[in-house]
Scaffold this active site. Structure first.
Site, PDB file in Angstrom:
ATOM      1  N   ILE A 140      48.125   8.487  32.042  1.00  0.00           N
ATOM      2  CA  ILE A 140      48.008   8.748  30.607  1.00  0.00           C
ATOM      3  C   ILE A 140      47.049   9.887  30.331  1.00  0.00           C
ATOM      4  O   ILE A 140      46.900  10.318  29.211  1.00  0.00           O
ATOM      5  CB  ILE A 140      47.525   7.501  29.834  1.00  0.00           C
ATOM      6  CG1 ILE A 140      46.392   6.803  30.578  1.00  0.00           C
ATOM      7  CG2 ILE A 140      48.674   6.546  29.593  1.00  0.00           C
ATOM      8  CD1 ILE A 140      45.760   5.665  29.816  1.00  0.00           C
ATOM      9  N   GLY A 141      46.383  10.353  31.344  1.00  0.00           N
ATOM     10  CA  GLY A 141      45.458  11.446  31.098  1.00  0.00           C
ATOM     11  C   GLY A 141      45.010  12.042  32.408  1.00  0.00           C
ATOM     12  O   GLY A 141      45.120  11.414  33.455  1.00  0.00           O
ATOM     13  N   PHE A 172      38.457  15.013  37.663  1.00  0.00           N
ATOM     14  CA  PHE A 172      38.476  14.693  39.085  1.00  0.00           C
ATOM     15  C   PHE A 172      39.507  13.680  39.510  1.00  0.00           C
ATOM     16  O   PHE A 172      39.611  13.356  40.675  1.00  0.00           O
ATOM     17  CB  PHE A 172      37.101  14.179  39.514  1.00  0.00           C
ATOM     18  CG  PHE A 172      36.036  15.195  39.327  1.00  0.00           C
ATOM     19  CD1 PHE A 172      35.991  16.299  40.160  1.00  0.00           C
ATOM     20  CD2 PHE A 172      35.119  15.070  38.314  1.00  0.00           C
ATOM     21  CE1 PHE A 172      35.010  17.257  39.987  1.00  0.00           C
ATOM     22  CE2 PHE A 172      34.137  16.025  38.134  1.00  0.00           C
ATOM     23  CZ  PHE A 172      34.085  17.121  38.971  1.00  0.00           C
ATOM     24  N   ASP A 207      27.089  14.514  26.817  1.00  0.00           N
ATOM     25  CA  ASP A 207      28.402  15.164  26.749  1.00  0.00           C
ATOM     26  C   ASP A 207      29.183  14.636  25.554  1.00  0.00           C
ATOM     27  O   ASP A 207      30.384  14.390  25.632  1.00  0.00           O
ATOM     28  CB  ASP A 207      29.154  14.907  28.065  1.00  0.00           C
ATOM     29  CG  ASP A 207      30.325  15.876  28.252  1.00  0.00           C
ATOM     30  OD1 ASP A 207      30.440  16.838  27.467  1.00  0.00           O
ATOM     31  OD2 ASP A 207      31.127  15.649  29.177  1.00  0.00           O
ATOM     32  N   GLY A 264      41.793  13.545  34.139  1.00  0.00           N
ATOM     33  CA  GLY A 264      40.365  13.816  34.084  1.00  0.00           C
ATOM     34  C   GLY A 264      40.083  15.012  34.966  1.00  0.00           C
ATOM     35  O   GLY A 264      40.985  15.540  35.614  1.00  0.00           O
ATOM     36  N   ARG A 302      36.402  15.288  22.312  1.00  0.00           N
ATOM     37  CA  ARG A 302      37.291  15.023  23.445  1.00  0.00           C
ATOM     38  C   ARG A 302      36.854  13.799  24.237  1.00  0.00           C
ATOM     39  O   ARG A 302      37.641  13.228  24.986  1.00  0.00           O
ATOM     40  CB  ARG A 302      37.368  16.251  24.374  1.00  0.00           C
ATOM     41  CG  ARG A 302      36.053  16.577  25.023  1.00  0.00           C
ATOM     42  CD  ARG A 302      36.058  17.783  25.951  1.00  0.00           C
ATOM     43  NE  ARG A 302      34.670  18.070  26.323  1.00  0.00           N
ATOM     44  CZ  ARG A 302      33.808  18.743  25.578  1.00  0.00           C
ATOM     45  NH1 ARG A 302      34.202  19.286  24.444  1.00  0.00           N
ATOM     46  NH2 ARG A 302      32.560  18.893  25.958  1.00  0.00           N
ATOM     47  N   ASN A 303      35.602  13.417  24.087  1.00  0.00           N
ATOM     48  CA  ASN A 303      35.076  12.259  24.813  1.00  0.00           C
ATOM     49  C   ASN A 303      34.940  11.013  23.945  1.00  0.00           C
ATOM     50  O   ASN A 303      34.239  10.073  24.293  1.00  0.00           O
ATOM     51  CB  ASN A 303      33.735  12.597  25.461  1.00  0.00           C
ATOM     52  CG  ASN A 303      33.919  13.531  26.647  1.00  0.00           C
ATOM     53  OD1 ASN A 303      34.982  13.539  27.263  1.00  0.00           O
ATOM     54  ND2 ASN A 303      32.902  14.323  26.944  1.00  0.00           N
ATOM     55  N   LYS A 339      40.522   4.775  35.751  1.00  0.00           N
ATOM     56  CA  LYS A 339      40.190   6.098  36.264  1.00  0.00           C
ATOM     57  C   LYS A 339      40.224   5.986  37.780  1.00  0.00           C
ATOM     58  O   LYS A 339      39.466   5.211  38.368  1.00  0.00           O
ATOM     59  CB  LYS A 339      38.808   6.506  35.776  1.00  0.00           C
ATOM     60  CG  LYS A 339      38.575   8.000  35.830  1.00  0.00           C
ATOM     61  CD  LYS A 339      37.212   8.365  35.312  1.00  0.00           C
ATOM     62  CE  LYS A 339      37.293   9.215  34.055  1.00  0.00           C
ATOM     63  NZ  LYS A 339      36.002   9.763  33.640  1.00  0.00           N
ATOM     64  N   ASP A 341      33.301   8.438  28.528  1.00  0.00           N
ATOM     65  CA  ASP A 341      32.888   9.514  29.406  1.00  0.00           C
ATOM     66  C   ASP A 341      31.387   9.536  29.634  1.00  0.00           C
ATOM     67  O   ASP A 341      30.664  10.384  29.126  1.00  0.00           O
ATOM     68  CB  ASP A 341      33.324  10.854  28.818  1.00  0.00           C
ATOM     69  CG  ASP A 341      34.036  11.662  29.872  1.00  0.00           C
ATOM     70  OD1 ASP A 341      33.645  11.555  31.042  1.00  0.00           O
ATOM     71  OD2 ASP A 341      34.977  12.379  29.529  1.00  0.00           O
TER      72      ASP A 341
HETATM   73  P1  ADP Z   1      37.163  13.403  32.449  1.00  0.00           P
HETATM   74  O1  ADP Z   1      35.862  13.229  31.747  1.00  0.00           O
HETATM   75  O2  ADP Z   1      37.069  13.305  33.926  1.00  0.00           O
HETATM   76  O3  ADP Z   1      37.872  14.618  31.964  1.00  0.00           O
HETATM   77  P2  ADP Z   1      38.167  11.359  30.696  1.00  0.00           P
HETATM   78  O4  ADP Z   1      37.446  10.081  30.861  1.00  0.00           O
HETATM   79  O5  ADP Z   1      37.752  12.211  29.539  1.00  0.00           O
HETATM   80  O6  ADP Z   1      38.101  12.161  32.043  1.00  0.00           O
HETATM   81  O7  ADP Z   1      39.711  11.025  30.569  1.00  0.00           O
HETATM   82  C1  ADP Z   1      40.708  12.027  30.489  1.00  0.00           C
HETATM   83  C2  ADP Z   1      41.782  11.640  29.496  1.00  0.00           C
HETATM   84  O8  ADP Z   1      42.397  10.407  29.854  1.00  0.00           O
HETATM   85  C3  ADP Z   1      41.257  11.399  28.090  1.00  0.00           C
HETATM   86  O9  ADP Z   1      41.186  12.586  27.347  1.00  0.00           O
HETATM   87  C4  ADP Z   1      42.293  10.442  27.507  1.00  0.00           C
HETATM   88  O10 ADP Z   1      43.415  11.140  27.037  1.00  0.00           O
HETATM   89  C5  ADP Z   1      42.679   9.614  28.717  1.00  0.00           C
HETATM   90  N1  ADP Z   1      41.872   8.378  28.769  1.00  0.00           N
HETATM   91  C6  ADP Z   1      40.673   8.212  29.374  1.00  0.00           C
HETATM   92  N2  ADP Z   1      40.210   6.960  29.238  1.00  0.00           N
HETATM   93  C7  ADP Z   1      41.132   6.298  28.514  1.00  0.00           C
HETATM   94  C8  ADP Z   1      41.230   4.954  28.004  1.00  0.00           C
HETATM   95  N3  ADP Z   1      40.254   4.051  28.210  1.00  0.00           N
HETATM   96  N4  ADP Z   1      42.330   4.619  27.299  1.00  0.00           N
HETATM   97  C9  ADP Z   1      43.289   5.531  27.060  1.00  0.00           C
HETATM   98  N5  ADP Z   1      43.263   6.811  27.487  1.00  0.00           N
HETATM   99  C10 ADP Z   1      42.199   7.201  28.213  1.00  0.00           C
HETATM  100 MG    MG Z   2      36.345  13.934  29.396  1.00  0.00          MG
END
Ligand code: ADP
Ligand code: MG
Length: 453
Positions: A204-205, A209, A317, A207, A321-322, A225, A335
């Site tokens: 769904i996303g 890493f 941070d 990150g 976006r977070n 994650k 995040d």
């Molecule tokens: P990073 O900080 O490593 O970039 P993130 O934690 O921001 O990773 O997650 C990346 C993307 O994944 C987010 O922008 C969001 O779209 C999706 N995402 C992350 N955590 C969740 C969650 N708990 N539920 C739904 N989507 C999530």
């Molecule tokens: Mg992020």
């Protein structure tokens, strides 16, 4: 006296527990559960061995205290290691001293002094220490050049199960001083989840890493994650341990952690159905989201930040976006990758320039007050429906102009009272910025006024 010593700490309402065993219950007052279930204490009883609790779907009843384990925050974040048996660059003699007194199967891994880039596996065996050279060849590691591994953890896992030519199977890691085995620590504190209970569905996303994947943990929708690379996983241990210490409706909640022997790490959190706030704002826009909605998001985030402020955590941070949005439209801060208990410093190279306070960029002075600065930028993002801050100013010029006192204009249609708060957050002197407590009170007042119009 002896009577007093018997009094045990009772668990306050809200304490989280994980079931250690199955419990069927014998009366309909009891709350049955299965090993691994999460339970929340909601009250004490006259009998210290029984608590009133509720389960994940809200059912309430009595539970026996000795069937469950209390969850605790993992405080040793910086010491957690996926490879506590890795001792870095130490000599052959030092390794032999560390493996003394002899104990067959006691082992450690060091960086080879003779062959830079290679490693050495040192194993105690029948009173002496054997040193096996681990060669690094086109991205893979091997001892016998028959069996190859992607990383040290996989290699150690293999020889833990089977001696496969070594003098003995690896039985007991010699821990590096000052490190704690991550898996043990998460288990001890009640945060280790069972891999078999976790189903992974679609990504769904993405990150920085690792992928974020939608999943199911014992019937609950979750986001996972997945960090597959060992060195990166090591870096995320700190994030996971911070999350074990925090609990607030407006922080994305950690459900638990899975540390795999092969070096992958799964961080399992509540599922946020509507994705990141910045995407949410951009895709819905002005026609769908009214002022009340924007104010509600601002308050949600502010309340989470007030909680971090009280508990002395600095996020570092904070940005739209977070922040993630739940099915019920509740905004939650996520995040925690950079979050630290106040007072440590970090590398400034990777900082999000447009969100970071000038003193944090300049002197690494991170504090709740630098989070307040970022919160101002986040407010601006909310009221401009997800625009990128400092539009039309080249990135290079942002910092010099901000340092001279430049502040962004109010977004179109932003209530003056809210813009006033943004500007206060962007006070150059950190001490002159409001606290999150004050910001929350002011946002609540703005909301009350708007509701009365
Ligand atoms: P990073 O900080 O490593 O970039 P993130 O934690 O921001 O990773 O997650 C990346 C993307 O994944 C987010 O922008 C969001 O779209 C999706 N995402 C992350 N955590 C969740 C969650 N708990 N539920 C739904 N989507 C999530
Ligand atoms: Mg992020």
């Amino acid at each position: 006296m002896s009577g007093l010593l018997c009094v045990q700490d009772s668990w306050p309402s809200g304490t989280e527990c994980v079931a250690k065993y199955n419990f069927q219950g014998s009366t309909d007052q009891d709350l049955p559960f299965c090993k691994g279930d999460l339970l929340t204490i909601i009250g004490v009883t006259q009998d210290p061995n029984w608590y009133k609790a509720k389960n994940a779907v809200g059912r309430e009843g009595m539970i026996p205290a000795n069937y469950v384990q209390k969850r605790e925050g993992v405080k040793s974040g910086g010491k957690l290691s996926l490879m506590p048996w890795f001792h870095g660059k130490i000599s052959r003699d030092q390794a032999e001293r560390l493996l003394y007194p002899p104990e067959t199967g006691l082992f450690l891994v060091r960086e080879s002094t003779n062959y830079p880039g290679d490693y050495t596996l040192c194993v105690s065996c029948d009173g002496k220490v054997e040193h096996y050279r681990i060669i690094y060849h086109s991205g893979k590691l091997s001892i016998d050049e028959e069996e190859y591994f992607n990383n040290l953890m996989q290699l150690v896992e293999h020889y833990t199960k089977d001696a496969d030519g070594l003098c003995t199977r690896l039985l007991k890691p010699k821990l590096m001083e000052g490190t704690v085995a991550a898996q043990d620590e998460f288990s001890r504190s009640g945060w280790a989840l069972n891999r078999r209970d976790l189903k992974l569905f679609q990504p769904i996303g993405k990150g920085e890493f690792g992928d974020v994947i939608k999943g199911d943990y014992r019937g609950t929708r979750v986001a996972v994650k997945c960090i597959l690379h060992d060195a990166t996983a090591q870096a995320f241990l700190a994030e996971a341990s911070v999350m074990t210490q925090l609990r607030h409706t407006n922080l994305v909640q950690l459900l638990g952690v899975i540390v795999e022997e092969r070096g992958s790490l799964f961080i399992v959190t509540e599922f946020m159905a509507k994705g990141s706030l910045v995407d949410y704002l951009r895709s819905r826009g002005r026609t769908v989201l009214d002022g009340e909605c924007l104010l509600k998001f601002s308050l949600d985030v502010c309340e989470a930040m007030e909680y971090l402020e009280v508990n002395n955590f600095v996020h570092r941070d904070l940005a739209a976006r977070n922040v993630l949005v739940s099915e019920e439209n509740i905004a939650k801060v996520s995040d925690f990758g950079l979050t630290k208990e106040a007072s440590s410093s970090q590398d400034t190279a990777k900082l999000p320039i447009k969100w970071t306070a000038p003193e944090a960029l300049r002197e690494k002075r991170f504090s709740t007050k630098s989070d307040v600065w970022s919160f101002g930028v986040l407010l601006w993002e909310i009221y401009s429906f997800g625009r990128v801050p400092y539009p039309r100013i080249p990135l290079k010029e942002v910092v010099p102009r901000v340092e001279k006192g430049y502040k962004m204009d109010a977004p179109d249609g932003c209530p003056p009272a809210v813009y006033e708060l943004m500007k206060q957050c962007w006070t150059l002197d950190p001490a002159g910025r409001p606290s999150f407590l004050l910001l929350r009170e002011k946002l609540q007042n703005i909301r009350l006024k708007e509701l009365h119009l």
